[in-house]
Design a protein around this motif. Structure first.
Motif: not given
Ligand SMILES: Cc1cc2nc3c(=O)[nH]c(=O)nc-3n(C[C@H](O)[C@H](O)[C@H](O)COP(=O)(O)OP(=O)(O)OC[C@H]3O[C@@H](n4cnc5c(N)ncnc54)[C@H](O)[C@@H]3O)c2cc1C
Ligand code: SF4
Length: 477
Positions: A177, A179, A183-184, A188, A193, A196-197, A265-266, A269
């Motif tokens: 993904r 970011g 992102r990672y 959160d 996130k 970012i999306n 973070n994953k 998600a």
């Protein structure tokens, strides 16, 4: 300036947080924003200083007094336009910037700076809510193409600016993904996130192509980028972590902070455990966690460990405890060295300063961490005799910073010159590397830094690339 006497009548009042017991139950953001009247009051505190130190203190040079005035006047839409003129992603900085602007604010001399960051965040959040933030599709294309390697805030800012200038932009990202550390790395609970999306969708509508799970230097060669694009921007971050070189550091439960944070973070998600943690789950649940490193990464490990239900969390810092309050006469308007207590610290953790780690204790895995207290004599660190102690530990997370960009793959193939610190060599005027038509920005050029600096460099680098390709550029610096 909306209200000449605002700063005399209204006290600083910042956004508040949900109570720790509540917010520890989840990984979402937990900031309680101001209502409109509260924000207007806070914006009215701005004195519109003759020399706006806030503006100089802000790495993207946000025109802070202007948008404070516009918020006071209820002119949110113009405030948003003004904010976007210097910052592509104010919703990122409005959430996670340490706000050097507030440290520089004249009212910080009396510890009452304008709540600049909260106002910034409110302006852009309102913009999204009202549907004011739309793609800015260029009126005409230039016929030039640019490859951006790395989709962190530097790469995103560079890509958006270059696409708006009419270039065909492709962003290559080795992760699944986009970011980067937004992102990672960053949890959160500091920044969800969706932010970012939403920007990714805006950028795609502006013409940016994202190619995820493509590592330049491995999946595709650097040479193929040089062949297929008119310019290449290196914005791959500073990913090489500082390791722990003490006996026992090879035990299985001594782990890198980034592995721990990325996995969580994953999961947030919605990834299943196999996708989130292909090399095995790393969880703090029920464990005595010791975090080595007193910075942002360490603090994020503290917040994540507590959310996972750690038995205890201790954070170690080798430097001495900084003063609770800075000496304004010496520090203002610069960023002061002082004790910083994050929302994660408030959620529960022991903090130890001036501690050196000596040995990881354990046979097959970690059971403890042997440490010693240190002091500084004539500027030299020395151990305090007899101060050795052992901390109980089942999991040790290494959050001691990053030494620079990874050299294997991308940089080896690119053959760009490095500076003495091991970062990609390039100045902040033309952002050129030693290789023709190859530019560098963000942490990859400046070393481990902040999101706001990455955005600044991405924007400035985009202008430099545009100028190199077209001879002139109308992009702002
Ligand atoms: C845990 C943590 C917390 C932080 N908290 C804060 C904070 O609260 N506030 C703040 O301002 N800053 C914070 N920072 C720092 C901030 O995140 C970074 O300074 C910023 O993200 C740097 O942006 P960048 O775009 O230069 O690089 P990065 O965000 O690192 O992005 C680089 C991207 O390039 C990709 N990449 C690298 N090599 C290749 C390749 N060969 N091919 C394809 N893709 C590649 C990487 O996968 C990555 O996605 C934090 C950092 C960490 C680690
Ligand atoms: S320094 Fe503070 S008071 Fe002065 S213009 Fe900036 S935000 Fe307003």
């Amino acid at each position: 300036m909306g209200k000449a006497t605002g700063f005399l009548e209204i006290d600083r009042k910042d956004r508040t947080y949900d109570a720790p017991a509540e917010r520890l139950k989840h990984y979402r953001e937990f900031v309680i924003p101001h209502d409109d009247a509260g924000l207007k009051g806070q914006a009215s505190r701005c004195m519109n200083c003759g020399i706006p130190y806030c503006h100089n203190g802000c790495p993207v040079n946000n025109q802070i007094p202007d948008w404070n005035h516009l918020v006071y006047e209820n002119d949110w839409r113009d405030a948003l336009t003004n904010l976007h003129s210097t910052n592509n992603f104010p919703e990122f900085t409005g959430r996670i910037c340490p706000a050097p602007c507030e440290a520089a604010c004249t009212l910080n001399i009396v510890d009452q700076p304008v709540t600049i960051k909260s106002i910034e965040c409110a302006i852009v959040d309102r913009g999204w809510k009202e549907g004011w933030i739309e793609p800015q599709v260029p009126a005409k294309k230039t016929g030039k193409s640019v490859a951006v390697v790395g989709s962190g805030p530097a790469g995103m800012a560079a890509a958006q600016q270059l696409a708006r200038a009419g270039h065909s932009v492709t962003v290559f990202e080795k992760n699944d993904r986009i970011g980067g550390l937004l992102r990672y790395g960053i949890p959160d609970f500091k920044m969800e996130k969706t932010h970012i999306n939403r920007r990714a969708m805006q950028m795609e509508a502006e013409g940016v192509q994202f190619r995820t799970s493509v590592e330049v230097g491995v999946t595709v060669s650097f040479a193929s980028l040089q062949e297929n694009f008119d310019a290449v921007v290196l914005s791959g971050g500073a990913e090489d972590p500082r390791g722990l070189n003490i006996p026992g550091a090879e035990l299985p439960s001594v782990r890198m902070a980034m592995e721990f944070l990325t996995q969580q973070n994953k999961r947030n998600a919605g990834d299943d455990e196999l996708r989130a943690a292909p090399r095995g789950s790393l969880l703090a649940t029920g464990k005595h966690v010791v975090v080595i490193g007193g910075g942002d990464t360490g603090s994020d490990c503290v917040g994540t460990s507590n959310r996972q239900g750690a038995a205890s969390v201790t954070q170690l810092e080798i430097m001495p405890k900084p003063p609770e309050k800075e000496d304004k006469a010496l520090s203002w308007p610069n960023w002061p060295l002082k004790l910083r207590t994050s929302s994660s610290h408030e959620e529960g953790c022991e903090r130890e300063f001036a501690v050196l780690t000596k040995r990881v204790v354990g046979e097959n895995d970690v059971t403890g961490l042997e440490c010693v207290r240190v002091e500084w004599v004539d500027g030299k660190m020395q151990e305090v005799a007899g101060s050795e102690f052992v901390l109980k530990a089942d999991l040790i997370l290494l959050a001691m910073g990053f030494v620079g960009p990874r050299k294997q793959g991308l940089l080896e193939q690119a053959g760009v010159e490095l500076d003495p610190r091991g970062n990609v060599k390039g100045n902040v005027v033309d952002y050129k590397t030693s290789v023709e038509n190859v530019f560098a920005c963000g942490d990859m050029r400046r070393g481990q830094s902040l999101v706001v600096w990455a955005i600044r460099e991405g924007r400035q680098c985009a202008r430099a690339v545009d100028e190199a390709l077209m001879g002139v550029s109308e992009l702002p610096r």
